[in-house]
Design a protein around this motif. Structure first.
Motif, PDB file in Angstrom:
ATOM      1  N   LYS A 197       0.862  -1.332   0.208  1.00 48.89           N
ATOM      2  CA  LYS A 197      -0.053   0.035   0.015  1.00 48.89           C
ATOM      3  C   LYS A 197       0.905   1.108   0.105  1.00 48.89           C
ATOM      4  O   LYS A 197       2.040   1.197   0.582  1.00 48.89           O
ATOM      5  N   ILE A 198       0.437   2.272  -0.846  1.00 46.78           N
ATOM      6  CA  ILE A 198       1.343   3.441  -0.888  1.00 46.78           C
ATOM      7  C   ILE A 198       0.652   4.687  -0.127  1.00 46.78           C
ATOM      8  O   ILE A 198      -0.667   4.931  -0.066  1.00 46.78           O
TER       9      ILE A 198
ATOM     10  N   ALA B 297       0.572   8.316   0.476  1.00 52.25           N
ATOM     11  CA  ALA B 297       1.141   9.622   0.108  1.00 52.25           C
ATOM     12  C   ALA B 297       1.057  10.797   0.722  1.00 52.25           C
ATOM     13  O   ALA B 297      -0.263  11.105   1.513  1.00 52.25           O
TER      14      ALA B 297
ATOM     15  N   SER C  99       0.146  15.672  -2.576  1.00 54.96           N
ATOM     16  CA  SER C  99      -0.673  14.774  -2.453  1.00 54.96           C
ATOM     17  C   SER C  99      -2.163  15.354  -2.344  1.00 54.96           C
ATOM     18  O   SER C  99      -3.148  14.417  -2.167  1.00 54.96           O
TER      19      SER C  99
ATOM     20  N   LEU D  56      -2.119  11.310  -7.908  1.00 56.05           N
ATOM     21  CA  LEU D  56      -2.006  10.068  -7.138  1.00 56.05           C
ATOM     22  C   LEU D  56      -2.520   9.005  -8.048  1.00 56.05           C
ATOM     23  O   LEU D  56      -1.960   7.745  -7.735  1.00 56.05           O
TER      24      LEU D  56
ATOM     25  N   LEU E 260       0.367   7.636  -9.916  1.00 54.66           N
ATOM     26  CA  LEU E 260       1.308   6.977  -8.733  1.00 54.66           C
ATOM     27  C   LEU E 260       0.729   5.475  -8.569  1.00 54.66           C
ATOM     28  O   LEU E 260       1.300   4.613  -8.697  1.00 54.66           O
ATOM     29  N   SER E 261      -0.435   5.422  -8.386  1.00 54.23           N
ATOM     30  CA  SER E 261      -1.286   4.022  -8.100  1.00 54.23           C
ATOM     31  C   SER E 261      -1.018   3.073  -9.295  1.00 54.23           C
ATOM     32  O   SER E 261      -0.676   2.087  -9.160  1.00 54.23           O
TER      33      SER E 261
ATOM     34  N   VAL F 113      -3.653   3.716  -3.537  1.00 53.46           N
ATOM     35  CA  VAL F 113      -2.855   4.942  -2.761  1.00 53.46           C
ATOM     36  C   VAL F 113      -3.605   5.286  -1.540  1.00 53.46           C
ATOM     37  O   VAL F 113      -4.999   5.630  -1.961  1.00 53.46           O
TER      38      VAL F 113
END
Ligand code: ADP
Ligand code: XUL
Length: 530
Positions: A434-435, A437, A442, A448, A451-452, A459
């Motif tokens: 899991k990220i 941010a 963010s 995001l 990013l995911s 995220v």
């Protein structure tokens, strides 16, 4: 311990000194801050620092500025209605790597402070070096070479201390002071990191350096958690005595000094817990655990990881973990973060994040095979600068065919690079990853989502814009309860991170080849730079 007990956390960062007071549920009750440039203009800092005009690589901060900032901060907390008698424990954090040089007899001065006077009046003559070198300094390349040579090269240094030699790291900074100002060095009773210096003011004696911030010095053996004899000898004479012993980051060091009891009405049994560096404290503030990868999208971008074992990183840093002596943390810093995103936003979207997001969302994942890497300043990982744009046929072009392709190329390129370097340090992505941010960008869901997708992981966001100072507040409480409760139990009442984006189904097919493409591009650039 009572329900009324409060916990005080401090953060001495580059530009300001902050305090936060938390209740039993770790909810904030009071806050105060002192901005160095505007609240203390007499020190003539810019962004909290002084850059040497004759050598721009030399960056320091006046040590007494930080002492005076604490005098003001305490007043501001009082004005905000703080009853210091309710504080059960104190911990804190500071910008990493910087160092403070205490003149002979300074500890005696700390032990005998007069509660009727400000700290800065009494500590005016307490430092053998008036301006502390800080993390923005990059004037010690010769000293870095010496340290790496002493142990047989950068890889060995990284294995022992968690990092190859960095100019901002404390070992090289101390070596430079010893070489350039031997008399001042010999007049130095003790050397503190900025975190342990701030702790010393509360403790009324020189506080030990904690192992987590101590890992940012190129002097500590991060496995044995002891100073490395050879590295100390190469740095400067009698350094062990000047540094003192290191302690675990959650150590209760003792009661607050009588100065704080008499001047500010702290209770006599208020505990002082070791202070640590801002990055370790952020790990605490984000409540990171092994399945999480924290991505901070601030002025620069950073990635934090919890490590169960130490690793040898030639790009990035391994620090001892501030919550668990058996564990470690990794930190990767990328200089070209928000400022580069702002540059492309300004050139493609007229300075508007909304328009930037519309452009980003109007292009497909994978950007039709186009890929861009944008480094306004010389990047840390990889060590390159300039813009690198490649079209779908893999040809290098000076710019992309449209604004939307340019915008997506930037965001995908930034995250593809991060994924490659996180994989390089051995992080294994799986369905549990899991990220988290954080940082200014963010707020931006469109960014995001990319990013995911690039990391093929969900995220989450957490409302911790001040992760470092919160982390020190949590640590103040955790240290008191450590014998009965684990960190998770101490922080269980806090809200869980909120899920914001999940990856699309097709992302691995798209981004795994792009990560490989990135590696090839960097190899070519590095080869050309050799
Ligand atoms: P620092 O790392 O200095 O603490 P922050 O974490 O506060 O900085 O991040 C500041 C950056 O956040 C700014 O440079 C700005 O570009 C970026 N930012 C703020 N709002 C947005 C947004 N809506 N979308 C993308 N970036 C943003
Ligand atoms: C980390 C680093 C900075 C400072 C200042 O290695 O140099 O993050 O801790 O915040």
């Amino acid at each position: 311990m009572s329900e009324e007990d409060l916990y005080l956390g401090l953060d001495l960062s580059t530009q300001q000194l902050k305090a936060i007071v938390l209740d039993q549920n770790l909810q904030r009750t009071h806050e105060a801050s002192v901005i160095f440039d505007t609240d203390l203009p007499e020190f003539r800092t810019h962004g909290g620092v002084v850059q040497d005009k004759s050598n721009l690589n030399v960056v320091t901060a006046p040590t007494l500025l930080w002492v005076k900032a604490l005098d003001i901060l305490m007043d501001r907390l009082l004005v905000a209605g703080m009853d210091f008698a309710k504080i059960a424990s104190i911990s804190g954090t500071a910008q990493q790597h910087g160092s403070v040089y205490w003149l002979k007899n300074a500890e005696n001065t700390l032990k005998t402070l007069n509660p009727d006077q400000f700290l800065h009046i009494q500590l005016n003559g307490a430092f053998s070096i008036q301006n502390s070198p800080i993390w923005m300094d990059s004037s010690t390349s010769q000293e870095c070479e010496i340290l790496e040579k002493a142990v047989g090269g950068p890889e060995n240094l990284a294995e022992i201390t968690g990092s190859k030699a960095y100019e901002r790291f404390t070992g090289a900074q101390i070596a430079k002071i010893y070489r350039n100002k031997p008399e001042s060095y010999h007049n130095t009773e003790r050397i503190s990191l900025i975190s342990s210096f701030l702790c010393s003011l509360f403790l009324g004696k020189i506080a030990p350096i904690d192992i987590s911030d101590g890992s940012g010095m190129n002097l500590l053996d991060i496995k044995s958690k002891r100073w490395h004899q050879k590295l100390l000898e190469e740095t400067a004479p009698n350094l062990k005595e000047k540094l003192g012993d290191v302690v675990s980051s959650y150590t209760i060091l003792g009661d607050v000094s009588s100065y704080f009891v008499d001047r500010w009405c702290f209770r006599t049994d208020c505990k002082v817990v070791a202070f640590t560096g801002d990055n370790p404290a952020s790990l605490i503030g984000m409540r990171l655990s092994p399945e999480w990868l924290a991505v901070s999208l601030g002025t620069s971008d950073t990635i934090f990881l919890w490590l169960n074992e130490p690793k040898v990183l030639l790009e990035g840093h391994v620090f001892c973990n501030p919550l668990d002596d058996e564990a470690y943390m990794a930190l990767l810093c990328f200089k070209n973060g928000s400022l580069t995103r702002e540059r492309i936003r300004d050139s493609c979207a007229n300075g508007s994040w909304d328009l930037f997001n519309q452009l980003l969302e109007s292009t497909p994942r994978g950007n039709f095979g186009n890929m861009g890497l944008f480094y306004d300043r010389k990047e840390i990982i990889p060590f390159v600068s300039g813009d690198f744009c490649y079209n779908k046929r893999g040809e290098k072009v000076t710019k992309f065919s449209s604004l939307e392709v340019q915008v997506r190329a930037l965001i995908e390129g930034q995250f593809i690079a991060k994924r490659a370097h996180v994989e390089d340090i051995g992080f294994k992505f799986n369905s549990e990853t899991k990220i988290l941010a954080t940082g200014g960008a963010s707020k931006n869901k469109a960014i995001l989502q990319v990013l995911s997708d690039v990391f093929n992981s969900p995220v989450y966001i957490l409302d911790t814009s001040n992760a470092a100072v919160l982390g020190s507040g949590y640590q103040a409480k955790y240290a008191l309860y450590k014998k009965e409760k684990c960190f998770k139990e101490v922080t269980e009442n806090l809200p869980e991170p909120k899920l914001l984006c999940s990856p699309f189904q097709d992302v691995e097919e798209i981004y795994i080849p792009m990560v490989e493409k990135y590696r090839k591009i960097i190899d070519v650039i590095n080869y050309a730079n050799c």
